[in-house]
Scaffold this active site. Structure first.
Site, PDB file in Angstrom:
ATOM      1  N   CYS A  82      -7.568   3.781   1.163  1.00 49.85           N
ATOM      2  CA  CYS A  82      -8.534   2.819   0.636  1.00 49.85           C
ATOM      3  C   CYS A  82      -9.457   2.321   1.750  1.00 49.85           C
ATOM      4  O   CYS A  82     -10.264   3.092   2.255  1.00 49.85           O
ATOM      5  CB  CYS A  82      -7.805   1.668  -0.062  1.00 49.85           C
ATOM      6  SG  CYS A  82      -8.927   0.604  -0.988  1.00 49.85           S
ATOM      7  N   HIS A 192      -4.907   4.715  -4.145  1.00 47.92           N
ATOM      8  CA  HIS A 192      -3.694   4.145  -3.551  1.00 47.92           C
ATOM      9  C   HIS A 192      -2.476   4.997  -3.908  1.00 47.92           C
ATOM     10  O   HIS A 192      -1.904   4.814  -4.984  1.00 47.92           O
ATOM     11  CB  HIS A 192      -3.480   2.717  -4.067  1.00 47.92           C
ATOM     12  CG  HIS A 192      -4.458   1.744  -3.523  1.00 47.92           C
ATOM     13  ND1 HIS A 192      -4.242   1.059  -2.357  1.00 47.92           N
ATOM     14  CD2 HIS A 192      -5.670   1.354  -3.968  1.00 47.92           C
ATOM     15  CE1 HIS A 192      -5.279   0.276  -2.106  1.00 47.92           C
ATOM     16  NE2 HIS A 192      -6.169   0.442  -3.074  1.00 47.92           N
ATOM     17  N   GLU A 194       0.426   4.704  -2.791  1.00 45.75           N
ATOM     18  CA  GLU A 194       1.602   3.826  -2.887  1.00 45.75           C
ATOM     19  C   GLU A 194       1.672   3.088  -4.216  1.00 45.75           C
ATOM     20  O   GLU A 194       2.659   2.412  -4.498  1.00 45.75           O
ATOM     21  CB  GLU A 194       1.609   2.841  -1.708  1.00 45.75           C
ATOM     22  CG  GLU A 194       0.682   1.642  -1.822  1.00 45.75           C
ATOM     23  CD  GLU A 194      -0.801   1.928  -1.549  1.00 45.75           C
ATOM     24  OE1 GLU A 194      -1.179   3.109  -1.424  1.00 45.75           O
ATOM     25  OE2 GLU A 194      -1.576   0.955  -1.463  1.00 45.75           O
TER      26      GLU A 194
END
Lengths: 214, 257
Positions: A82, A192, A194
């Protein structure tokens, strides 16, 4: 046991990133740190980041990490996420214009307003949610991830690298834009991993196993 | 293929425990937020929202612990709302592992908080929750105003004007709840959803009133919502996330499957 440094410069959700990596890297020590020495002795580096570009650059500068990051890229596997992607470019339009690290020559631009899709429908900004990511080219970090698998995005600015050859993933949202770029030992993505459930964890698993070559 | 419309289950958390009961998930302890979040992740939820309804400030810290635990195991976006009054609360929740924080009453009392928070952590982390009620009489041009304290306190502020102001102040997303519809199961208030969605550039999450799957479709297709939030239809096992997504897809809505 390999050591993975998650760069902590006071911006963003580091817990999610470090926990997600721990979840896929059984045999690794994950350090969340702002210590240049620990970062430069790690086997792999992850640079996350959220928030505004100016704040991120200021925070990196305050932590004396800009040179560290610039010098380390290319020497060992590096993953930008990001804002950790956007700060790698030359310049961002955010905050009335801010110079970034210039590791990847190019600009960070804001989505147009109004932003329209191909049928003329207005699209919301921020681009928030799950969009398909097209693999522009094969890359080890796409292993076991389907072309056009959906990843989670939350951003109002996008990267326009000068060299299209560095683009390995693209997304369409009003325009077609780069969402993953790669180079020698470098992979950086706008989405993202994650926060992208199974496919995101797979990308992190691929990164942890990556030898740095494309 | 483009951006998927999101389905977001919302959970009320009181002193670190999920309340209202969650029955459909195959879990041992339906009050444990981590188990519930894990269950919804497996079921295919696109995000999870936790609303901290803890009344006593003594127990507020338990929410940080809950967020830390959930963020350690569940890798989809997590929004946390309830009791946020200062930028320091926002930062603490983000550091604990929340991806977004939802600000409601505090934004009404102190709109600058939204500005300050979005400047510090970025708009994409700031959700402004708006509790809205219709205040026009039948036959009149519809008009809505925002209410605080669970819909009990009127503020006299026009919902649409407020939505526009919050977007200008840096909200990254609006969570729009119709207090008239909340708990009724007769569907979203399409009028206010459409009016707010048309008025702002940022995404709008529709909330309040979902009783059947067609309501989710209507929220998107008629209300222009970018995401739909629901609690009871998922918690009590009336429908699964998968069923909701399959139905929406059949109706031509793009979803993440």
């Amino acid at each position: 046991m390999q050591r993975i440094a998650v760069i902590d410069y006071g911006m963003g959700n580091l817990r999610s990133v470090s926990k997600a990596i721990e979840c896929v890297a059984d045999n690794a020590e994950v350090l969340v740190t702002s210590d240049a020495k620990l970062i430069s002795t790690a086997d792999r580096i992850v640079c996350p980041g959220q928030g505004a570009a100016a704040d991120c650059m200021a925070a990196l500068n305050d932590a004396n990490l800009i040179n560290t990051v610039q010098e380390l890229i290319g020497t060992r596997p590096f993953l930008g996420i990001c804002m950790g992607l956007q700060v790698l470019l030359t310049h961002s339009e955010e905050n009335d214009g801010i110079d970034c690290m210039n590791v990847v020559p190019g600009q960070v631009k804001r989505f147009a307003s109004p932003l329209l899709d191909t049928s003329g429908q207005r699209l919301k900004v921020p681009h928030m949610g799950w969009s398909p990511v097209a693999h522009s080219v094969a890359h080890p970090l796409w292993d076991n991830i389907a072309d056009k698998a959906r990843f989670y995005f939350a951003h109002s600015y996008y990267c326009a690298p000068d060299d299209q050859g560095s683009v390995v993933g693209q997304c369409e949202y009003g325009i077609e834009f780069a969402v993953a770029i790669a180079g020698q030992q470098l992979f950086a993505c706008q989405f993202h991993p994650e926060k992208s459930a199974k496919d995101g964890l797979q990308l992190l698993r691929n990164f942890v196993a990556w030898n740095g070559k494309s | 293929m483009g951006l998927a419309k999101r389905i977001i289950p919302c959970l009320d958390v009181d002193a670190g425990r999920v309340v209202k009961g969650v029955k459909f998930l195959d879990i041992r302890d339906a009050g444990d937020p981590v188990s519930v979040a894990r269950g919804y992740n497996t079921a295919g939820a696109d995000e999870i929202t936790f609303l901290d309804i803890t009344a006593s400030s003594d127990n507020r810290d338990t929410m940080y612990h809950v967020v830390e635990q959930v963020a350690s195991e569940v890798f989809i976006p997590l929004t946390v709302g309830g009791g946020i009054r200062a930028v320091s609360d926002v930062r603490r929740l983000l550091n604990a592992g929340a991806d977004k924080v939802s600000i409601n009453t505090a934004a009404v009392h102190n709109p600058e908080l939204v500005q300050e928070a979005s400047d510090k952590v970025g708009s994409q982390c700031i959700v402004v929750a708006i509790d809205s009620k219709c205040v026009s009489s039948p036959g009149e041009e519809p008009r809505w105003e925002i209410f605080t304290h669970g819909g009990r306190k009127p503020t006299g502020i026009d919902t649409i004007e407020w939505a526009v102001k919050m977007a200008e102040f840096g909200a990254g997303e609006l969570l729009l709840t119709s207090m008239d519809r909340d708990g009724t199961k007769i569907g979203f208030d399409i009028g206010v959803t459409k009016a707010v969605s048309d008025a702002v550039e940022i995404p709008v999450i529709a909330s309040g009133g979902v009783g059947e799957l067609q309501h989710l479709v209507d929220g998107v297709n008629q209300g222009g919502a970018d995401a739909v939030l629901a609690a009871s239809i998922f918690h009590f096992g009336e429908y699964s996330i998968g069923e909701a997504k399959a139905f929406m897809q059949q109706q031509g809505i793009e979803v993440r499957l």
